[in-house]
Scaffold this motif. Structure first.
Motif, short mmCIF file in Angstrom:
data_model
loop_
_atom_site.label_atom_id
_atom_site.label_comp_id
_atom_site.label_asym_id
_atom_site.label_seq_id
_atom_site.Cartn_x
_atom_site.Cartn_y
_atom_site.Cartn_z
N PRO A 153 0.83 -1.21 0.00
CA PRO A 153 0.00 0.00 0.00
C PRO A 153 0.86 1.26 0.00
O PRO A 153 1.96 1.28 0.55
N ALA A 154 0.34 2.30 -0.61
CA ALA A 154 1.05 3.58 -0.64
C ALA A 154 0.99 4.22 0.75
O ALA A 154 0.07 3.95 1.53
N GLY A 155 1.96 5.05 1.03
CA GLY A 155 1.94 5.84 2.25
C GLY A 155 2.43 5.13 3.50
O GLY A 155 2.19 5.61 4.60
N LEU A 156 3.11 3.99 3.35
CA LEU A 156 3.65 3.31 4.53
C LEU A 156 4.74 4.17 5.17
O LEU A 156 5.51 4.83 4.47
N SER A 157 4.82 4.14 6.48
CA SER A 157 5.92 4.82 7.17
C SER A 157 7.22 4.08 6.83
O SER A 157 7.18 2.92 6.37
N ASN A 158 8.34 4.71 7.07
CA ASN A 158 9.63 4.05 6.81
C ASN A 158 9.75 2.75 7.61
O ASN A 158 10.22 1.74 7.09
N LYS A 159 9.31 2.78 8.85
CA LYS A 159 9.38 1.59 9.70
C LYS A 159 8.52 0.47 9.11
O LYS A 159 8.98 -0.67 9.00
#
Length: 94
Positions: free
Chosen positions: A63-69
């Protein structure tokens, strides 16, 4: 930005400094050029290409918009849980 190493020899090496703090992951794959027999080497490259295609498809499906972690965790899962992953790829570090 994302940096993915695929050669087990590259895992843990000091990478160049990339601006913007990219997410880094390791997707270990057997080195097809290491095979001594030409037919085994050819088969190894075909298998490496197939495995990379599976991993890239899984990357594109994230999915788009995942945090870096979350992105790092997802990338590590892709590399560690896929058929064909080397033992080095299965040792996941967050």
């Amino acid at each position: 930005d994302i940096i993915i190493t695929v050669c087990d020899n590259a895992k843990g090496e000091v990478c160049p400094i990339w601006p913007g703090h990219p997410v880094a992951a390791h997707w270990g794959i057997e080195d097809p050029s290491a095979a001594a027999d030409p037919s085994a080497r050819k088969a190894g490259f075909v298998e490496a290409y197939r495995q990379l295609e599976v991993w890239i498809d899984a990357l594109v499906a994230l999915p788009a918009g995942l945090s870096n972690k979350d992105m790092k965790q997802a990338l590590n899962r892709i590399g560690a849980e896929s058929e064909g992953a080397t033992e080095t790829a299965k040792v996941v570090s967050d």
